[in-house]
Design a protein around this motif. Structure first.
Motif, PDB file in Angstrom:
ATOM      1  N   VAL A 919       0.836  -1.204   0.000  1.00 40.53           N
ATOM      2  CA  VAL A 919       0.000   0.000   0.000  1.00 40.53           C
ATOM      3  C   VAL A 919       0.872   1.256   0.000  1.00 40.53           C
ATOM      4  N   VAL A 920       1.989   1.199   0.735  1.00 43.70           N
ATOM      5  CA  VAL A 920       2.835   2.394   0.836  1.00 43.70           C
ATOM      6  C   VAL A 920       3.349   2.839  -0.532  1.00 43.70           C
ATOM      7  N   CYS A 921       3.515   1.878  -1.460  1.00 42.73           N
ATOM      8  CA  CYS A 921       3.940   2.273  -2.817  1.00 42.73           C
ATOM      9  C   CYS A 921       3.009   3.334  -3.400  1.00 42.73           C
ATOM     10  N   PHE A 922       1.713   3.237  -3.016  1.00 43.14           N
ATOM     11  CA  PHE A 922       0.774   4.194  -3.610  1.00 43.14           C
ATOM     12  C   PHE A 922       0.712   5.515  -2.838  1.00 43.14           C
ATOM     13  N   LEU A 923       1.341   5.514  -1.663  1.00 49.75           N
ATOM     14  CA  LEU A 923       1.236   6.724  -0.830  1.00 49.75           C
ATOM     15  C   LEU A 923       1.599   8.006  -1.570  1.00 49.75           C
ATOM     16  N   PRO A 924       2.790   8.055  -2.195  1.00 52.97           N
ATOM     17  CA  PRO A 924       3.141   9.325  -2.842  1.00 52.97           C
ATOM     18  C   PRO A 924       2.087   9.738  -3.855  1.00 52.97           C
ATOM     19  N   LEU A 925       1.548   8.759  -4.598  1.00 50.47           N
ATOM     20  CA  LEU A 925       0.558   9.103  -5.614  1.00 50.47           C
ATOM     21  C   LEU A 925      -0.703   9.652  -4.964  1.00 50.47           C
ATOM     22  N   ILE A 926      -1.136   8.969  -3.882  1.00 46.62           N
ATOM     23  CA  ILE A 926      -2.354   9.440  -3.218  1.00 46.62           C
ATOM     24  C   ILE A 926      -2.109  10.822  -2.638  1.00 46.62           C
ATOM     25  N   GLY A 927      -0.933  10.993  -2.045  1.00 47.84           N
ATOM     26  CA  GLY A 927      -0.597  12.300  -1.492  1.00 47.84           C
ATOM     27  C   GLY A 927      -0.642  13.368  -2.565  1.00 47.84           C
ATOM     28  N   LEU A 928      -0.024  13.039  -3.712  1.00 48.82           N
ATOM     29  CA  LEU A 928      -0.014  13.989  -4.819  1.00 48.82           C
ATOM     30  C   LEU A 928      -1.427  14.324  -5.250  1.00 48.82           C
ATOM     31  N   SER A 929      -2.241  13.286  -5.354  1.00 49.70           N
ATOM     32  CA  SER A 929      -3.589  13.536  -5.859  1.00 49.70           C
ATOM     33  C   SER A 929      -4.333  14.422  -4.870  1.00 49.70           C
ATOM     34  N   GLY A 930      -4.096  14.178  -3.562  1.00 50.87           N
ATOM     35  CA  GLY A 930      -4.748  15.032  -2.570  1.00 50.87           C
ATOM     36  C   GLY A 930      -4.311  16.476  -2.739  1.00 50.87           C
ATOM     37  N   ALA A 931      -2.994  16.641  -2.878  1.00 50.70           N
ATOM     38  CA  ALA A 931      -2.461  17.998  -3.001  1.00 50.70           C
ATOM     39  C   ALA A 931      -3.039  18.648  -4.240  1.00 50.70           C
ATOM     40  N   PHE A 932      -3.130  17.860  -5.310  1.00 57.10           N
ATOM     41  CA  PHE A 932      -3.589  18.447  -6.554  1.00 57.10           C
ATOM     42  C   PHE A 932      -5.047  18.862  -6.449  1.00 57.10           C
ATOM     43  N   GLN A 933      -5.853  17.991  -5.813  1.00 53.96           N
ATOM     44  CA  GLN A 933      -7.267  18.354  -5.699  1.00 53.96           C
ATOM     45  C   GLN A 933      -7.418  19.641  -4.902  1.00 53.96           C
ATOM     46  N   ALA A 934      -6.572  19.774  -3.893  1.00 56.22           N
ATOM     47  CA  ALA A 934      -6.656  20.976  -3.084  1.00 56.22           C
ATOM     48  C   ALA A 934      -6.323  22.189  -3.930  1.00 56.22           C
ATOM     49  N   ILE A1036      -5.238  -0.967   5.085  1.00 59.75           N
ATOM     50  CA  ILE A1036      -5.543  -0.133   3.914  1.00 59.75           C
ATOM     51  C   ILE A1036      -6.160   1.198   4.349  1.00 59.75           C
ATOM     52  N   SER A1037      -7.141   1.120   5.282  1.00 54.75           N
ATOM     53  CA  SER A1037      -7.781   2.398   5.630  1.00 54.75           C
ATOM     54  C   SER A1037      -6.794   3.303   6.355  1.00 54.75           C
ATOM     55  N   ALA A1038      -5.951   2.712   7.229  1.00 51.40           N
ATOM     56  CA  ALA A1038      -5.002   3.564   7.954  1.00 51.40           C
ATOM     57  C   ALA A1038      -4.107   4.315   6.976  1.00 51.40           C
ATOM     58  N   ILE A1039      -3.581   3.577   6.003  1.00 50.47           N
ATOM     59  CA  ILE A1039      -2.608   4.230   5.122  1.00 50.47           C
ATOM     60  C   ILE A1039      -3.267   5.197   4.145  1.00 50.47           C
ATOM     61  N   VAL A1040      -4.414   4.774   3.615  1.00 51.64           N
ATOM     62  CA  VAL A1040      -5.075   5.665   2.664  1.00 51.64           C
ATOM     63  C   VAL A1040      -5.462   6.968   3.355  1.00 51.64           C
ATOM     64  N   ILE A1041      -5.974   6.832   4.589  1.00 50.51           N
ATOM     65  CA  ILE A1041      -6.344   8.048   5.311  1.00 50.51           C
ATOM     66  C   ILE A1041      -5.114   8.928   5.517  1.00 50.51           C
ATOM     67  N   SER A1042      -4.019   8.312   5.948  1.00 43.28           N
ATOM     68  CA  SER A1042      -2.853   9.141   6.222  1.00 43.28           C
ATOM     69  C   SER A1042      -2.354   9.771   4.932  1.00 43.28           C
ATOM     70  N   GLY A1043      -2.487   9.019   3.828  1.00 45.30           N
ATOM     71  CA  GLY A1043      -2.041   9.569   2.541  1.00 45.30           C
ATOM     72  C   GLY A1043      -2.822  10.812   2.149  1.00 45.30           C
ATOM     73  N   THR A1044      -4.167  10.678   2.250  1.00 47.03           N
ATOM     74  CA  THR A1044      -4.953  11.853   1.861  1.00 47.03           C
ATOM     75  C   THR A1044      -4.673  12.997   2.828  1.00 47.03           C
ATOM     76  N   ALA A1045      -4.501  12.653   4.109  1.00 43.00           N
ATOM     77  CA  ALA A1045      -4.234  13.715   5.083  1.00 43.00           C
ATOM     78  C   ALA A1045      -2.956  14.435   4.691  1.00 43.00           C
ATOM     79  N   LEU A1046      -1.971  13.624   4.285  1.00 42.74           N
ATOM     80  CA  LEU A1046      -0.692  14.187   3.883  1.00 42.74           C
ATOM     81  C   LEU A1046      -0.879  15.155   2.721  1.00 42.74           C
ATOM     82  N   GLY A1047      -1.607  14.680   1.709  1.00 37.95           N
ATOM     83  CA  GLY A1047      -1.816  15.526   0.534  1.00 37.95           C
ATOM     84  C   GLY A1047      -2.503  16.817   0.908  1.00 37.95           C
ATOM     85  N   LYS A1048      -3.560  16.680   1.725  1.00 41.81           N
ATOM     86  CA  LYS A1048      -4.314  17.864   2.099  1.00 41.81           C
ATOM     87  C   LYS A1048      -3.442  18.811   2.907  1.00 41.81           C
ATOM     88  N   ALA A1049      -2.728  18.242   3.860  1.00 38.95           N
ATOM     89  CA  ALA A1049      -1.943  19.107   4.742  1.00 38.95           C
ATOM     90  C   ALA A1049      -0.931  19.890   3.924  1.00 38.95           C
TER      91      ALA A1049
END
Length: 1336
Positions: A919-934, A1036-1049
């Motif tokens: 799951v962590v492999c996807f973290l940067p991507l999820i983070g990026l997507s969060g940042a981008f949506q913001a 999965i939920s722990a990491i996905v949540i932290s990923g989006t949080a990261l992107g948003k933050a």
């Protein structure tokens, strides 16, 4: 399916934060303005679909396709929920099967669990238990569903964005062109009623608002609404009871969000209002920094500023507290909502069996996702509303038919033009002031080929007649005819091509000299240009410039002197070869020499043309064929110079007025009626210079004295102090200055943002608050990971075979949710309050030290256009509050995110490291997507603004100089130039549409792909390694949540980078070593200050214009008690020498000695305390008369007796006693409640209170009318007794009794002596006196 929720939640939550943050910048004020506008819009906004009035067929097809794509995209999240629900059920079934099969006596036959002996295993309720779940096969299938949905989303979301953005770009391009073209067609009267600044903002901001309303926002709105509808459908189909329960609680969330937005907006408004007071103080002080420095008021002002900051700080703290409260409320409601839904949902699953566990998840998240999306659709509605509001004014303008249409082809063109002009009973008032009658039944005849001069006091309609001839306006009654034809029936472009006009303030465009002359007529050859330049006496000076005709004249002609601009304007008028020449005070802004040259050029130009000249210097019009005297909008007398003198009418009065108070009859010729011109210029915004001057007037009141000369040249007859003329012109174009200053600042500042450590140092006293806030943030960060654990635990309980045990566990978990809710309320509140308080205290501290640092700088620093008062006040307002972003809330966000991510990863790795790695492999991507949506939510507005800058310069220049352009009939040329400049931003916008579409599509689909991979691998681990499925969900939920949080933050941190740059700018200011040290303890002081002054070979150039030598070896000395008078033409360095004495500047070479001490080594406050100064435009502060007089000495408390004594000496006391409040009368901003003479006398009293040893009078009486001048002159003569005095003279009569008269030219003294000695020499001084010029 917890993911979208957390994501949506974060977004909803952040959208609120966004609302909070934005108003604190400059938009606060705008927002308020919008609020008021919105009230009006309610009655009259443009219908939403009318916004698309510029759409072509192609655009409509694109928008419809894009809209459909958005609809499909919106269905993706609810669709994913269905898959998610099925997947949950599969996992639960598999887990039950595994538990049953642990019993070695059971086996699986035909998908039913049977005993080994073959009998079917039945539960208590006589039901069989299914088995044989092919977990891997199922998971592969679900993974494919996910990939499929993801691919679909990738595809539709790209088109959804690309189509809408492209279509919008195309429509906006058309709209901009249509709008600008329409503005350029408007009659001049329309411009009188719409300020240039306002039109410029409309062109940039309002059109951008329309763009926001018709671009990607629409598709995102459609997408969100479709998610809303499909989400509810999924909910209702899955289980209507639970859906209704969840719906019942959601208004609480909405209510909280709404209240918070309202409270924040209101508090922001109040905070801004409170800060505006402090801002006004800062602006007033920085605009009059020379006065503050001269009277040593720096500390007093810093205190006054700080006092006003307290209110703003308190409101800011309240705002932080309230945000904290509401954030806490929202989060606690959300967790309580979870508790309720899971508790009631589990009842439905266990007791009534209406729902499967998957169904529960599907319903709950379906409703949540729907609600969140509805919430997120609201910012789009805001964009639509503001777009509709903006469109209202713009479309009204586009639909308006101009009263005088300069592009129209209609109207006659006469074959042969003689040039007879006649006014028949013309009555007229300006559209902007319908109550003031300017012309009243005016009738007169102007014969062809003659020179007719109009004379009369200001505001009597002289310039207005000229504008009627140009047909800038049409008369209300009566008519103007040319050769007997009513000019309203003539073709307007043709009519204007017959007319050449030279105005008092000629406008040049920022291009080369040749181009400026070419504006006179299309397609003229270089020979014609040279010929016109020769006729205008401009050829020689142009040839002496290094680039000759290709010299750039600068913004508004800023690189040229008054006389040069005037001659270029004359050449421009002559190249038209006009039949009619209009000269509106064409020489008033010049000094004697230039005037003679220009006058000579005009006399050449007049021959054989119908010429109308307006002048205030009567010498320039004595040789006119006919002189017409104006009074109150009527032509009251007509004749030659001698006839009119005999009539003893208006003309006679003017001539005698100009002769008053001169011993020398020759001098009479050119004394303009000073006071009158100026005073009346104030009351009647004379048409000719209406837009330019009124624009000027606004920026003017803030200027320091010497700049004023630029603006009322007719009255100050050419006192164009070169030293500042450039600045004043810069101010003319505030817009460009702003752009320039931001560009330059940007270039300089980018390299190194300030280190956070240093910012924190300023926040040191608040460390307890910071600590408390950080603690709150830590706990807040832990909330999401706790949620992941509890959520997966609930899913886990469904696989417990014992139902009672199941229920008990679920109740326990719901209780934990309630506890989390309560904790969350307090921690959010603590975080909001603590950081709010520390941030506001920091902002106030930075504003104060920043302001003090500004006042410590030497005056030369303020001359730099980058440090104009406007820029500096904005910097105090916005930079200081931006820096907050790097400390308080920023630390909160960082701590929050770190805890969040840290806790999530620990949980994940603890439960299953293999799955976590995948799951962590996807973290940067999820983070990026969060940042981008913001980033997407905040919009791409800034980049668009950048692209529009060059077009903005064209439109800005065109609108500021609309009269000149109309007079030259060059509207088309500017429209063309503007449309050309639009091409680049348009291409950029189309390119952006694709880039934006691709990024958006990627950001949208990455989460689907992450789910597909993780759950597929999770399924493999469950089946092969016997991992419990709870763990899969938990990781999965722990990491996905932290990923989006990261992107948003990362994206919503109230702009961290900006904060560091803002801090860097502030620190750069704080660290700057002023060239002239203002401290009280450095430098020499001595007791018996005598006031002996020597200038020894001083050379000086202003730091902003190092190429112009202002002083060139100034050599002069004054004994204590003597009066030295400087005379000379403008720009020769008279005022400069005074500024060197005050130590506003130090000479580049040579030295200034005071009592034999070198000025560089003297203590600055001590030196200034010995000097009193009265300048031509005295600066008063917005307080009472007595406070203004007391300002003269800021080192001690001044008694009322002293004030009155000083006022008596300044002939002010009697006047003050006639006022109702006496000395407590408020003088208004810049002393606007008083007349010039009164202000001047207050300034004199202020200088007297100081009891200075040296008195500096810089043209102290130039701006006054004759009566006030006599009084003020008497006051000055009294003040000079027993003091060393330096006078910069404006009229020679005022200085004949000086001990030394020094005639300056080009920065050096060419002769000096007493009046009698110099008259006997018959050199420069004698010549000046006998030509009788109002000198400067």
């Amino acid at each position: 399916m917890n993911e979208p929720v957390s994501l949506q939640l974060e977004e909803g939550d952040k959208a609120l934060e966004l609302k909070q943050d934005s108003p604190t910048d400059k938009n606060g004020a705008e927002k308020k303005k919008d609020k008021d506008e919105k009230k009006e819009e309610k009655d009259m906004g443009v219908g939403f679909f009318q916004l698309f009035r510029f759409a072509t067929c192609t655009d409509i097809i694109m928008m419809v396709t894009g809209g459909l794509c958005a609809l499909v995209h919106g269905a993706a999240s609810p669709l994913m929920l269905l898959v998610y629900g099925m997947m949950t059920d599969t996992f639960v079934a598999y887990e039950l099967e595994v538990q049953e099969l642990k019993d070695p006596n059971k086996t699986c036959i035909n998908n039913t669990i049977t005993w080994i002996n073959g009998s079917i295993y039945e539960l208590a309720e006589n039901t069989t238990v299914a088995c044989g779940v092919d977990i891997e096969g199922q998971m592969t299938m679900f993974a494919l569903y996910y990939v499929g949905i993801g691919a679909g989303v990738l595809f539709v979301s790209y088109f959804q964005i690309a189509f809408w953005v492209t279509a919008a770009a195309r429509q906006i391009q058309k709209l901009r062109k249509a709008y600008f073209r329409k503005i350029m067609r408007m009659e001049i009267g329309w411009f009188d009623c719409n300020s240039v600044g306002e039109l410029n903002t409309r062109i940039s901001d309002d059109i951008n608002r329309i763009n926001n309303a018709i671009a990607d926002q629409v598709s995102i709105f459609i997408e969100r609404i479709s998610t809303f509808i499909f989400g509810f459908m999924v909910g209702f189909i899955g289980g209507w009871k639970l859906t209704l329960v969840v719906i019942a609680v959601s208004p609480l969330i909405g209510l909280g969000a709404g209240l918070m937005a309202m409270a924040v907006a209101k508090l922001t408004g109040l905070e801004l209002k409170a800060y505006a007071k402090a801002g006004a103080v800062a602006d007033e002080v920085l605009s009059s920094v020379r006065t503050v420095a001269a009277f040593g008021g720096e500390e007093k002002e810093a205190e006054r500023y700080d006092k006003n900051l307290i209110d703003a700080q308190n409101w800011g703290i309240k705002k932080g507290t309230i945000i904290g409260l509401f954030q806490g409320y929202l989060w606690s409601i959300i967790f309580l909502c979870y508790a309720l839904a899971f508790w009631y949902g589990s009842k439905l699953v266990i007791d009534t069996r209406e729902l499967s566990p998957g169904g529960l998840i599907q319903v709950f998240f379906g409703v949540l996702v729907a609600a969140m999306n509805l919430g997120q659709a609201s910012p789009c509605l805001e964009a639509f509303a503001s777009g509709r509001g903006a469109a209202r004014i713009i479309f009204d303008t586009i639909d308006r038919t101009p009263e005088i249409d300069c592009f129209s082809e209609e109207g006659h063109k006469l074959q042969k033009v003689k040039g007879d002009i006649e006014f028949h009973n013309v009555t007229f008032h300006y559209p902007s002031r319908p109550d003031v009658k300017i012309l009243d039944q005016l009738s007169m005849v102007i014969k062809a080929g003659e020179t007719t001069a109009f004379v009369g006091p200001s505001g009597m309609g002289k310039s207005t007649t000229v504008q009627l001839i140009q047909r800038f306006y049409d008369p209300r009654e009566g008519m103007v005819t040319l050769d007997g034809h009513d000019i309203r029936g003539l073709n307007i472009q043709w009519l204007r091509s017959l007319i050449g006009i030279v105005e008092q303030e000629p406008v040049l465009f920022s291009t080369t000299i040749a181009e400026n002359i070419r504006f006179g007529r299309e397609g003229v050859s270089m020979e014609d240009i040279i010929q016109a330049a020769k006729e205008a006496n401009a050829f020689d000076f142009i040839m002496s410039l290094p680039q000759k005709f290709d010299t750039l004249v600068g913004e508004g002609g800023g690189q040229m002197s008054g006389g040069q601009k005037q001659r270029i304007a004359i050449a421009r008028a002559l190249v038209r070869n006009p039949r009619i020449l209009l000269l509106d005070m064409a020489t008033s802004a010049l000094d004697n020499e230039s005037e003679a040259v220009v006058q000579d050029a005009l006399d050449k130009a007049r021959s054989g043309r119908t010429t109308i000249t307006i002048a205030h210097r009567l010498s320039t019009i004595r040789n006119a064929d006919v002189i017409i005297g104006f009074d109150h909008g009527r032509a009251v007398e007509k004749g030659t110079h001698t006839e009119l003198l005999a009539r003893k009418g208006v003309y006679f009065t003017l001539v005698t007025l100009q002769n008053q108070g001169n011993d020398n009859p020759d001098q009479s010729k050119q004394m303009p009626e000073h006071g009158q011109t100026i005073e009346q210029n104030k009351c009647f915004n004379k048409g000719s210079d209406d837009s330019v001057l009124s624009f000027f007037r606004q920026s003017l009141r803030l200027r320091s004295h010497s700049q004023l000369s630029n603006v009322y040249p007719d009255a100050i007859s050419g006192n164009l102090d070169l030293q500042l003329s450039n600045d004043a012109i810069d101010d003319m174009d505030k817009e460009n200055e702003k752009q320039r200053s931001t560009e330059v600042v940007a270039e300089e500042e980018q390299p190194k943002p300030a280190p956070v450590a240093r910012i924190l140092k300023y926040n040191q006293p608040e460390w307890p608050y910071m600590l408390l806030g950080a603690l709150g943030a830590t706990l807040n960060g832990a909330v999401n990971p706790i949620y992941a654990i509890l959520f997966s635990q609930i899913l886990g309980t469904f696989s417990i075979p014992d139902l009672d045990e199941q229920q008990a566990q679920i109740n326990g978990i719901c209780l934990l949710f309630v506890l989390v809710a309560i904790m969350s309320f307090f921690t959010q509140f603590v975080q909001g309050y603590a950081f709010g308080k520390s941030g506001e205290l920091l902002t106030r501290r930075l504003r104060k030290v920043g302001f003090q640092a500004m006042l410590k700088q030497e005056i030369g620093w303020f001359d730099d256009p980058r440090n104009s008062p406007g820029t500096l006040t904005t910097r105090l307002a916005s930079d200081a509050s931006m820096v907050q972003g790097a400390t308080g809330s920023q630390i909160g966000m960082i701590v929050n995110s770190l805890t969040n991510i840290g806790a999530s990863l620990i949980i994940a790795f603890y439960f299953s490291w293999k799955l976590t790695l995948v799951v962590v492999c996807f973290l940067p991507l999820i983070g990026l997507s969060g940042a981008f949506q913001a980033k997407m939510l905040t919009g791409f507005a800034n980049e668009d603004k950048k692209a529009m800058e060059s077009a903005g310069q064209v439109s800005g220049e065109a609108l500021s100089n609309i009269r000149t352009i109309a007079g030259l009939a060059k509207e088309n040329k500017f429209v063309g130039a503007y449309e050309l400049q639009l091409e680049a931003p348009y291409r950029a916008a189309k390119k952006k549409a694709n880039v934006y579409g691709i990024c958006f599509a990627f950001a949208q689909c990455v989460i689907f792909m992450a789910y597909a991979a993780s759950f597929r691998y999770g399924g493999f681990l469950v089946s092969s390694e016997g991992l419990h499925y709870i763990v899969v969900f938990r990781v999965i939920s722990a990491i996905v949540i932290s990923g989006t949080a990261l992107g948003k933050a990362s994206s919503f941190t109230p702009d961290y980078a900006k904060a560091k740059i803002a801090a860097a700018q502030l620190f750069k200011l704080l660290d700057r070593e002023p060239r002239i040290n203002m401290s009280h303890n450095e430098g020499e002081k001595w007791d018996k200050f005598k006031g002996e002054l020597d200038f020894v070979n001083c050379k000086f150039t202003y730091p902003t214009r190092p190429d112009i030598q202002v002083l060139n070896g100034l050599l002069v000395s004054v004994k204590p008690g003597q009066t030295l008078a400087f005379v000379g033409s403008s720009g020769c360095g008279k005022s400069t020498s005074i500024q060197l004495l005050e130590r506003f500047y130090d000479p580049d070479e040579g030295k200034v000695l005071i009592d034999g001490h070198l000025s560089r080594n003297v203590n600055v406050p001590f030196l200034r305390s010995q000097i009193g100064i009265v300048s031509q435009e005295p600066v008063l502060f917005d307080c009472s008369i007595s406070e203004n007089i007391k300002y003269g000495d800021n080192t001690r408390e001044i008694s009322m007796e002293e004030v009155i004594a000083a006022a008596r000496k300044a002939y002010l006391h009697e006047f003050v006693m006639t006022l109702p409040d006496g000395y407590e009368t408020q003088v208004g901003a810049q002393g606007s409640q008083l007349s010039r003479g009164q202000k001047q006398r207050i300034a004199i009293a202020r200088a007297i209170v100081r009891d200075p040893k040296i008195l500096l009078l810089d043209e102290a009486t130039s701006a006054l009318d004759t009566e006030s001048e006599k009084i003020v002159q008497a006051a000055l003569d009294e003040a000079r007794q027993g003091r060393t005095c330096i006078v910069v003279a404006h009229r020679l009569s005022t200085i004949q009794n000086a001990d030394i008269i020094a005639v300056m030219s080009q920065g050096a003294i060419i002769e000096k002596g007493t009046h009698e000695e110099l008259m006997a020499k018959k050199a420069a001084y004698y010549k000046l006196v006998t030509t009788g010029a109002p000198l400067s």
